[in-house]
Scaffold this active site. Structure first.
Site, PDB file in Angstrom:
ATOM      1  N   ASP A   1       6.037  -5.782   5.877  1.00 18.09           N
ATOM      2  CA  ASP A   1       6.611  -6.955   6.469  1.00 18.09           C
ATOM      3  C   ASP A   1       5.894  -7.982   5.206  1.00 18.09           C
ATOM      4  O   ASP A   1       7.354  -8.489   4.807  1.00 18.09           O
ATOM      5  CB  ASP A   1       6.406  -7.578   7.812  1.00 18.09           C
ATOM      6  CG  ASP A   1       4.594  -8.091   8.272  1.00 18.09           C
ATOM      7  OD1 ASP A   1       4.033  -7.797   7.228  1.00 18.09           O
ATOM      8  OD2 ASP A   1       4.535  -8.128   9.218  1.00 18.09           O
TER       9      ASP A   1
ATOM     10  N   GLY B   1       0.881  -1.290  -0.494  1.00 19.18           N
ATOM     11  CA  GLY B   1      -0.276  -0.297   0.321  1.00 19.18           C
ATOM     12  C   GLY B   1       0.777   1.248   0.185  1.00 19.18           C
ATOM     13  O   GLY B   1       1.662   1.053   0.532  1.00 19.18           O
TER      14      GLY B   1
ATOM     15  N   ARG C   1       0.877  -4.576  -5.451  1.00 25.06           N
ATOM     16  CA  ARG C   1       0.577  -5.841  -4.364  1.00 25.06           C
ATOM     17  C   ARG C   1       1.534  -7.195  -5.573  1.00 25.06           C
ATOM     18  O   ARG C   1       0.298  -7.643  -6.876  1.00 25.06           O
ATOM     19  CB  ARG C   1       0.052  -6.197  -3.742  1.00 25.06           C
ATOM     20  CG  ARG C   1      -0.283  -5.148  -3.028  1.00 25.06           C
ATOM     21  CD  ARG C   1      -1.960  -5.306  -1.732  1.00 25.06           C
ATOM     22  NE  ARG C   1      -2.199  -4.278  -1.092  1.00 25.06           N
ATOM     23  CZ  ARG C   1      -1.864  -3.968  -0.175  1.00 25.06           C
ATOM     24  NH1 ARG C   1      -0.169  -3.908   0.470  1.00 25.06           N
ATOM     25  NH2 ARG C   1      -2.657  -3.386   0.644  1.00 25.06           N
TER      26      ARG C   1
ATOM     27  N   THR D   1       4.187   2.022   6.102  1.00 23.67           N
ATOM     28  CA  THR D   1       2.317   1.766   6.161  1.00 23.67           C
ATOM     29  C   THR D   1       1.755   2.086   7.318  1.00 23.67           C
ATOM     30  O   THR D   1       2.528   2.769   8.208  1.00 23.67           O
ATOM     31  CB  THR D   1       2.561   0.176   5.677  1.00 23.67           C
ATOM     32  OG1 THR D   1       0.713   0.537   6.683  1.00 23.67           O
ATOM     33  CG2 THR D   1       3.915  -0.521   7.122  1.00 23.67           C
TER      34      THR D   1
ATOM     35  N   ARG E   1      -5.421  -2.867   8.872  1.00 22.24           N
ATOM     36  CA  ARG E   1      -5.725  -4.357   8.639  1.00 22.24           C
ATOM     37  C   ARG E   1      -5.791  -5.134  10.768  1.00 22.24           C
ATOM     38  O   ARG E   1      -6.683  -4.731  11.162  1.00 22.24           O
ATOM     39  CB  ARG E   1      -4.405  -5.016   7.821  1.00 22.24           C
ATOM     40  CG  ARG E   1      -4.779  -4.615   6.532  1.00 22.24           C
ATOM     41  CD  ARG E   1      -3.328  -5.640   6.723  1.00 22.24           C
ATOM     42  NE  ARG E   1      -2.640  -4.700   5.044  1.00 22.24           N
ATOM     43  CZ  ARG E   1      -2.750  -5.323   4.040  1.00 22.24           C
ATOM     44  NH1 ARG E   1      -3.885  -6.590   3.760  1.00 22.24           N
ATOM     45  NH2 ARG E   1      -2.784  -5.040   2.634  1.00 22.24           N
TER      46      ARG E   1
ATOM     47  N   ASP F   1      -0.557   1.746   8.429  1.00 24.97           N
ATOM     48  CA  ASP F   1      -1.207   0.528   9.288  1.00 24.97           C
ATOM     49  C   ASP F   1      -0.208   0.343  10.776  1.00 24.97           C
ATOM     50  O   ASP F   1      -1.143   0.236  11.653  1.00 24.97           O
ATOM     51  CB  ASP F   1      -0.932  -0.773   8.800  1.00 24.97           C
ATOM     52  CG  ASP F   1      -1.760  -1.075   8.335  1.00 24.97           C
ATOM     53  OD1 ASP F   1      -2.655  -0.122   7.662  1.00 24.97           O
ATOM     54  OD2 ASP F   1      -2.019  -1.924   7.268  1.00 24.97           O
TER      55      ASP F   1
ATOM     56  N   ASP G   1       2.233  -1.660  11.589  1.00 29.93           N
ATOM     57  CA  ASP G   1       1.744  -2.778  12.177  1.00 29.93           C
ATOM     58  C   ASP G   1       3.561  -3.292  12.041  1.00 29.93           C
ATOM     59  O   ASP G   1       3.528  -4.837  12.472  1.00 29.93           O
ATOM     60  CB  ASP G   1       1.196  -3.589  11.798  1.00 29.93           C
ATOM     61  CG  ASP G   1       0.752  -4.098  10.131  1.00 29.93           C
ATOM     62  OD1 ASP G   1       2.122  -3.774   9.311  1.00 29.93           O
ATOM     63  OD2 ASP G   1       0.532  -4.201   9.516  1.00 29.93           O
TER      64      ASP G   1
HETATM   65  O1  F6P Z   1      -2.089  -1.948   4.112  1.00 31.93           O
HETATM   66  C1  F6P Z   1      -2.356  -0.617   4.422  1.00 31.93           C
HETATM   67  C2  F6P Z   1      -3.798  -0.727   4.017  1.00 31.93           C
HETATM   68  O2  F6P Z   1      -4.653   0.663   3.335  1.00 31.93           O
HETATM   69  C3  F6P Z   1      -5.037  -1.403   4.866  1.00 31.93           C
HETATM   70  O3  F6P Z   1      -4.426  -0.578   6.231  1.00 31.93           O
HETATM   71  C4  F6P Z   1      -6.134  -1.960   4.245  1.00 31.93           C
HETATM   72  O4  F6P Z   1      -6.770  -2.987   5.411  1.00 31.93           O
HETATM   73  C5  F6P Z   1      -5.144  -2.009   3.020  1.00 31.93           C
HETATM   74  O5  F6P Z   1      -4.141  -1.405   2.897  1.00 31.93           O
HETATM   75  C6  F6P Z   1      -6.413  -2.477   1.725  1.00 31.93           C
HETATM   76  O6  F6P Z   1      -5.303  -3.046   0.247  1.00 31.93           O
HETATM   77  P1  F6P Z   1      -5.687  -2.075  -0.742  1.00 31.93           P
HETATM   78  O7  F6P Z   1      -4.754  -0.816  -0.920  1.00 31.93           O
HETATM   79  O8  F6P Z   1      -4.790  -3.382  -1.554  1.00 31.93           O
HETATM   80  O9  F6P Z   1      -7.105  -2.933  -1.264  1.00 31.93           O
END
Ligand code: F6P
Length: 319
Positions: free
Chosen positions: A102, A10, A71, A125, A171, A127, A129
């Site tokens: 991670d 992300g 991703r 990130t 998350r 998050d 985390d």
């Molecule tokens: O990891 C960052 C994040 O924004 C999370 O908070 C969320 O759950 C996820 O990415 C959403 O992922 P994507 O961009 O693949 O929809």
């Protein structure tokens, strides 16, 4: 030595300041830096170009990443990692600076063990985390975006007699939710890490409503999947008409705050110095209690992220 930078996972505000510092510092050191566009997908597809000062002028204030991110599922397959290695080798690139989470660092760890490539990871990130680490790039900006959105939602909440449930990203991690609940003075906060005593919350909030409280703000971390449940709970238990607001992707955008810009610069200079000196390579830089450290990915994934009690202690009676 030639170093390339890539973003993975992300996007987060702070990526562009990090990219700018990477290019400027690499040239200062007499290096010829490279960009890998669109993350690990671009690494597989050879979207690799020399980076110039022109590319990074005027990007400090921009959210997202000027070099994109992805991703990548393909990178899990060895045949694609072989392709990625050939793309780097043919350009004389032997080191990678990776901005990500991670999952991205784990992928890099496998890659660096299979091939002659060094890497340093910078936790990036919203998050927040990553284990053994207090601060990931992007978090301060996301907290300020949430604070700004909540200030606006509060205008409606306080004008009507209403409950509002605000869903926050992160998350499985409740940091973003808990820190912003504290900063915004939310009455309720539901995160995966804390078992909220809802009967106690009900008693206290009913008492406050009897004494004149007109509205209730409840922050819910997406990882609990309790947003709709809390809407119903407030309607039933507190007898307040309630709306939900899922903040979603606005939390990942916006101009990086001063703190994210400064942290981006600090992380990047340390990362490049490690790669140039060969010290602490194939590791992730972490920031804890005001100091920087280096951890291999094994140490990071074998520990689990814990929210500081300094944050959870501040969740009023609800934590
Ligand atoms: O990891 C960052 C994040 O924004 C999370 O908070 C969320 O759950 C996820 O990415 C959403 O992922 P994507 O961009 O693949 O929809």
């Amino acid at each position: 030595m030639s170093i390339a930078i890539l973003c993975s996972g992300g996007d987060a505000p702070g990526m562009n300041p990090a990219i700018k510092r990477f290019v400027d510092y690499a040239y200062l050191k007499g290096d010829k830096p490279y960009f890998i566009y669109d993350g690990l997908e671009g690494l597989i597809d050879a979207q690799i170009k020399p980076a110039t000062h022109k590319d990074v002028s005027g990007i400090m204030h921009k959210g997202g990443s000027i070099i994109g991110t992805s991703r990548s599922k393909r990178f899990f397959q060895k045949s694609y990692r072989e392709k990625a290695y050939e793309n780097l080798k043919s350009r004389g690139i032997d080191s990678l600076l990776v901005l990500g989470g991670d999952g991205s660092f784990r992928a890099m760890d496998v890659f660096s063990k299979e091939f002659d490539i060094s890497f340093i990871g910078i936790p990036t990130t919203i998050d927040n985390d990553i284990a053994l680490n207090d601060y990931c790039l992007g978090v301060d900006t996301a907290l300020n975006v949430i604070r700004d959105a909540t200030d606006k939602i509060r205008d409606t909440a306080s004008t009507f007699r209403r409950g509002f449930v605000i869903e926050i990203m992160g998350r499985e991690c409740g940091y973003l939710c808990a820190a912003s609940a504290v900063a915004c003075g939310a009455e309720l906060c539901i995160i995966p890490e804390v078992d909220t005593d809802l009967s106690l919350a009900e008693r206290i909030l009913l008492e406050q409503i009897k004494n004149g409280r007109k509205y209730v703000l409840c922050f819910v971390a997406e990882g609990t999947a309790k947003t709709d449940y809390m809407v119903e709970w407030i309607e039933k238990k507190l007898n307040l008409e309630t709306r939900k607001s899922v903040l979603g992707y606005i939390q990942r955008g916006g101009n990086p705050t001063v703190y994210d810009r400064l942290m981006a610069f600090e992380y990047v200079v340390r990362a490049l110095n490690s790669l140039y000196s060969g010290k602490n390579i194939n590791s992730v830089i972490t920031y804890r209690n005001g100091e920087f450290f280096y951890h291999n990915i094994g140490e990071i994934v074998s520990s689990s992220y814990e929210i500081s009690h300094r944050i959870t202690d501040m969740l009023n009676y609800i934590g």
